[in-house]
Scaffold this motif. Structure first.
Motif, PDB file in Angstrom:
ATOM      1  N   UNK A 102      50.520  44.795  52.340  1.00 19.27           N
ATOM      2  CA  UNK A 102      49.236  44.435  52.919  1.00 19.27           C
ATOM      3  C   UNK A 102      48.795  43.062  52.431  1.00 19.27           C
ATOM      4  N   UNK A 103      48.401  42.184  53.368  1.00 19.95           N
ATOM      5  CA  UNK A 103      47.917  40.868  52.992  1.00 19.95           C
ATOM      6  C   UNK A 103      46.517  40.960  52.405  1.00 19.95           C
ATOM      7  N   UNK A 104      46.084  39.895  51.734  1.00 21.54           N
ATOM      8  CA  UNK A 104      44.749  39.882  51.143  1.00 21.54           C
ATOM      9  C   UNK A 104      43.684  39.988  52.223  1.00 21.54           C
ATOM     10  N   UNK A 105      43.881  39.267  53.333  1.00 17.63           N
ATOM     11  CA  UNK A 105      42.907  39.322  54.429  1.00 17.63           C
ATOM     12  C   UNK A 105      42.827  40.722  55.024  1.00 17.63           C
ATOM     13  N   UNK A 106      43.991  41.369  55.197  1.00 23.49           N
ATOM     14  CA  UNK A 106      44.008  42.725  55.755  1.00 23.49           C
ATOM     15  C   UNK A 106      43.315  43.698  54.812  1.00 23.49           C
ATOM     16  N   UNK A 107      43.515  43.510  53.497  1.00 24.15           N
ATOM     17  CA  UNK A 107      42.872  44.382  52.519  1.00 24.15           C
ATOM     18  C   UNK A 107      41.355  44.240  52.560  1.00 24.15           C
ATOM     19  N   UNK A 110      26.193  38.727  49.544  1.00 23.99           N
ATOM     20  CA  UNK A 110      26.378  37.305  49.855  1.00 23.99           C
ATOM     21  C   UNK A 110      27.861  36.939  49.849  1.00 23.99           C
ATOM     22  N   UNK A 111      28.184  35.820  50.462  1.00 19.96           N
ATOM     23  CA  UNK A 111      29.573  35.369  50.465  1.00 19.96           C
ATOM     24  C   UNK A 111      30.090  35.207  49.037  1.00 19.96           C
ATOM     25  N   UNK A 112      29.269  34.641  48.150  1.00 15.72           N
ATOM     26  CA  UNK A 112      29.699  34.455  46.770  1.00 15.72           C
ATOM     27  C   UNK A 112      30.033  35.797  46.122  1.00 15.72           C
ATOM     28  N   UNK A 113      29.195  36.805  46.363  1.00 12.92           N
ATOM     29  CA  UNK A 113      29.433  38.127  45.789  1.00 12.92           C
ATOM     30  C   UNK A 113      30.695  38.751  46.377  1.00 12.92           C
ATOM     31  N   UNK A 114      30.889  38.612  47.685  1.00 17.58           N
ATOM     32  CA  UNK A 114      32.082  39.160  48.331  1.00 17.58           C
ATOM     33  C   UNK A 114      33.344  38.478  47.817  1.00 17.58           C
ATOM     34  N   UNK A 167      36.972  31.591  50.034  1.00 21.14           N
ATOM     35  CA  UNK A 167      35.875  31.484  50.994  1.00 21.14           C
ATOM     36  C   UNK A 167      36.388  31.351  52.430  1.00 21.14           C
ATOM     37  N   UNK A 168      37.405  30.508  52.628  1.00 19.48           N
ATOM     38  CA  UNK A 168      37.919  30.303  53.989  1.00 19.48           C
ATOM     39  C   UNK A 168      38.509  31.582  54.554  1.00 19.48           C
ATOM     40  N   UNK A 169      39.325  32.288  53.756  1.00 19.24           N
ATOM     41  CA  UNK A 169      39.900  33.556  54.212  1.00 19.24           C
ATOM     42  C   UNK A 169      38.809  34.576  54.507  1.00 19.24           C
TER      43      UNK A 169
END
Length: 264
Positions: free
Chosen positions: A2-7, A29-33, A41-43
């Motif tokens: 499993x890729x990081x994006x898929x996870x 928030x994005x920072x927390x995620x 951040x881009x992914x």
């Protein structure tokens, strides 16, 4: 693997489907995620953008995300009293079904005993593919003495999560393993007399892993075009309330331009 994006995609979907973030709630928030999910951040923005296109999340402002809410105009009635339940006695009980007489007292009505049938907790799944088809089974059911199309599903085992049960039943009955399943509704098929919670899941994508292993429940497996569902319904070829509820949800979501993998 499993890729990081898929996870991260799977994790956010699970947060929403399990109610960790209910309809109308704000995601971290994005920072927390980025910190919690160990992703760049881009992914992360690519994943969130894809989820937004599917209607799984909504974008509010530049980088704020929420779970879509389900606003309604009807207010919840107040002032009504529930029935009083004074007890229950069992008439019949085995591993599949329990029949009881419940001593009830509706408001302003003399108390009486009401028959209640208690069945198992059930999970049912509508798995869609990229060709706008749904995975179904053509089965014979001896109770109505008829053949018909059904979605895979079955009993949630003790200690088992309903989502896991839905995925397991799909694989056992069809030989296909769902990529992911999202909860869309829980309902009772005969709320006046039967207690049997039904969990409906919808997902996209599946991998063929072999032949069905549950031979008692297996039927002829087929990917049925969603466009055929209204005709099959009119012809009486769709059996079971779970099948109808799930497919009506899919059709209603398509008509509204929403993703069928999110609650209506």
């Amino acid at each position: 693997m499993e890729t990081k994006s898929a996870r991260v995609d799977r994790t956010i979907r699970e947060w929403i489907s399990t109610g960790k973030y209910p309809p109308g709630s704000k995601l971290p928030s994005e920072r927390k995620l980025i910190e919690d999910l160990d992703i760049g951040r881009t992914q992360l923005r690519v994943v969130l953008g894809r989820l937004a296109l599917e209607g799984v999340v909504e974008v509010h402002g530049r980088s704020s995300y929420r779970v879509p809410g389900h606003a309604v105009s009807v207010e919840t009635p107040t002032g009504l009293e529930p029935w009083q339940i004074h007890g229950e006695r069992t008439l019949y009980d085995n591993r599949w079904v329990k029949l009881g007489l419940v001593d009830v007292e509706p408001p302003g009505v003399e108390r009486f005993e009401h028959h209640v049938v208690r069945l198992h907790h059930v999970a049912i799944a509508a798995v869609l593919d990229d060709q706008d088809r749904v995975l179904m089974l053509w089965r014979y059911r001896f109770v109505p003495d008829s053949f018909g199309w059904e979605l895979p599903g079955g009993i949630v085992d003790e200690g088992e999560a309903p989502a896991a049960a839905a995925a397991r039943e799909v694989e056992e009955e069809t030989g296909w393993r769902p990529d992911d399943l999202n909860h869309v509704v829980t309902y009772q098929p005969m709320v006046g007399m039967v207690d049997s919670p039904h969990e409906i899941y919808v997902g996209r994508g599946a991998k063929h892993v072999g032949d069905p292993t549950d031979l008692e429940e297996a039927g002829q497996v087929a990917w049925v075009p969603i466009a055929d569902i209204p005709g099959l319904m009119a012809r009486g070829d769709l059996m079971g309330s779970g099948t109808l509820v799930a497919l009506l949800h899919v059709l209603a979501s398509r008509a509204a331009g929403k993703s069928p993998t999110t609650a209506a």
